[in-house]
Design an enzyme around this catalytic site. Structure first.
Site, PDB file in Angstrom:
ATOM      1  N   SER A   1      -3.695 -12.630   3.429  1.00 25.17           N
ATOM      2  CA  SER A   1      -3.965 -12.347   2.013  1.00 25.17           C
ATOM      3  C   SER A   1      -2.854 -12.936   1.136  1.00 25.17           C
ATOM      4  O   SER A   1      -3.109 -13.366   0.008  1.00 25.17           O
ATOM      5  CB  SER A   1      -4.117 -10.838   1.770  1.00 25.17           C
ATOM      6  OG  SER A   1      -2.949 -10.150   2.130  1.00 25.17           O
TER       7      SER A   1
ATOM      8  N   LYS B   1       0.795  -1.228   0.000  1.00 21.61           N
ATOM      9  CA  LYS B   1       0.000   0.000   0.000  1.00 21.61           C
ATOM     10  C   LYS B   1       0.825   1.274   0.000  1.00 21.61           C
ATOM     11  O   LYS B   1       0.294   2.346  -0.277  1.00 21.61           O
ATOM     12  CB  LYS B   1      -0.959  -0.010   1.187  1.00 21.61           C
ATOM     13  CG  LYS B   1      -2.061  -1.016   1.049  1.00 21.61           C
ATOM     14  CD  LYS B   1      -2.872  -0.753  -0.208  1.00 21.61           C
ATOM     15  CE  LYS B   1      -4.098  -1.625  -0.257  1.00 21.61           C
ATOM     16  NZ  LYS B   1      -4.948  -1.268  -1.414  1.00 21.61           N
TER      17      LYS B   1
END
Lengths: 93, 336
Positions: free
Chosen positions: B280, B63
């Protein structure tokens, strides 16, 4: 024993959109079975093939995590509030 | 085997890479690509599997890339002025990235976060000096999204909202960095790119770049197998508010992964490859291995959004003891 059960958003498709439902049972396990009889499909989301609570599912009785009490054998008393909370938040990546 | 690694080269120039940088933001991107060898023993010999380790970004996740791009573009186009607060909804990693970048550039940061994200994430965000506003744990990431919208509507003049779900600069970051890095790192050999879907930014941006280079490259999205899941960071698209930057038609395929399979893949990555990642990444690895098993030759690349240290307190590790026990039983049966 009748308890109020708070349902998380992803499971509300089984409860007709209801955020909370009433369910009967002397233990959390009995409560889950009762919910299943009224809202079929919900139990397999909460419990695995062995009948244990799935590891990403947290169930709280009056704010206490049942993993630290007696899992599905945790007693439920009249008027208790039970919350089903997925252990995730989702949405990055 | 160990002596084949040049851990401390005694001759020749030092390895290339940024040895001195003017800010931590200069360390974003250019993450390493790791070949997966132990988990991929059941695939064809001509198939290679790699994972891009985004945990090497300074904020600890993929991110950092979109967060930096969205803020840079906001400053460039005048939407982010020095008097504004950076506000967004996030389940954690974007919040950490925004908080880190805000700290470096001098902007206050406020984040709407579901109350049930891991305690480590909350502490990291606090450490960077950002403020958190919590939404109900019952409502997942969509609850945080709604809370953020309300706050913005009350005082639109006060905030700059990067809006990762709808900001095209989210996927642009991957088009400009992740895509070219993978193209170069695989020596143009990549045949499949497999990645998780949260905002969709990683898949859309990286996928678009790779398709421009070679239209045959398959872009595979990974999502939870049910609306009710334990894969923090991933979205089950059919039951979620669909991000504005996500276009399903740009995917060649979607693979659904169960929470249990993803968690066990995390355990295997730690024990067998020595890489501790988050859930994830476990889901992405599971799907990438499925793709790899179906082909006779190719280069399958997946992306691990972060490392696993932020999840040690989470439900991810609840099944760990049972997994270890099963492994021990299997070894005992094998020895008998």
């Amino acid at each position: 024993m009748s308890a109020q059960v708070r349902i998380p958003t992803p499971l509300r498709r089984f409860t007709g959109g209801a955020e909370a439902i009433s369910a009967d049972g002397a233990t959390v396990g009995a409560l889950v079975d009762h919910i299943e009889s009224n809202h079929p499909g919900i139990k397999e989301r909460l419990c695995d093939e062995a009948g244990e609570v799935r590891r990403f599912v947290n169930i709280f009785v009056n704010g206490e995590d049942i993993r630290f009490i007696n899992n599905l054998d945790t007693p439920v008393n009249e008027g208790d509030e039970v919350s089903i909370v997925p252990a995730i938040a989702g949405g990055s990546g | 085997m160990l002596d084949t690694f040049a851990l401390f080269p005694t001759e020749g120039p030092p390895p290339a890479g940024p040895l001195r940088v003017p800010s931590v933001l200069h360390l974003i991107g250019n993450t390493p690509l790791l070949e997966i060898t132990r988990l991929s023993t059941d695939i064809a010999p001509s198939v290679r599997v790699y994972a891009k380790l985004e945990g090497f970004n300074p904020g600890g996740s993929v991110k950092d890339r979109p967060a930096l791009c969205m803020i840079q573009k906001g400053i460039e186009n005048g939407a982010l002025t020095p008097d504004k607060i950076i506000l967004d909804s996030t389940s954690g990693n974007t919040g950490i990235a925004l908080a880190m970048i805000g700290a470096v550039l001098g902007y206050p940061v406020e984040l709407c976060i579901p109350a049930n994200v891991s305690i480590e994430r909350k502490k990291i965000i606090s450490a960077y000096g950002a403020k958190m506003i919590f939404s109900s744990p019952m409502d997942g990431s969509d609850g945080a999204l709604e809370l953020c919208r309300e706050r913005l509507q009350e005082h639109p003049e006060r905030y700059f909202k990067p809006d990762q779900y709808f900001n095209p600069h989210n996927s642009l970051a991957h088009y400009q960095t992740t895509g070219p890095e993978l193209w170069w790192q695989t020596k143009e050999q990549i045949t499949h790119f497999v990645a998780g879907m949260g905002t969709g930014g990683t898949l859309m941006g990286t996928g678009r770049y790779l398709k421009e280079k070679n239209a045959d490259i398959q872009i595979v999205g990974v999502e939870p197998d049910d609306a009710f899941h334990g894969l923090e960071g991933l979205k089950h698209m059919d039951s979620s508010i669909v991000p504005g930057i996500y276009y399903e038609k740009q995917l060649d395929r979607k693979i659904s992964v169960s929470t249990e399979d993803a968690y066990e893949t995390v355990y295997r990555l730690g024990r067998e490859e020595g890489v501790l990642v988050g859930q994830s990444s476990g889901a992405a690895m599971w799907a990438a291995l499925q793709v790899a098993r179906e082909i006779d030759q190719g280069t399958v690349v997946t992306l691990f959004p972060d490392f696993g240290d932020k999840y040690l307190s989470t439900n991810l590790w609840i099944g760990w003891k049972e997994y270890n026990q099963r492994q021990a039983n299997m070894r005992a049966e094998g020895a008998a």
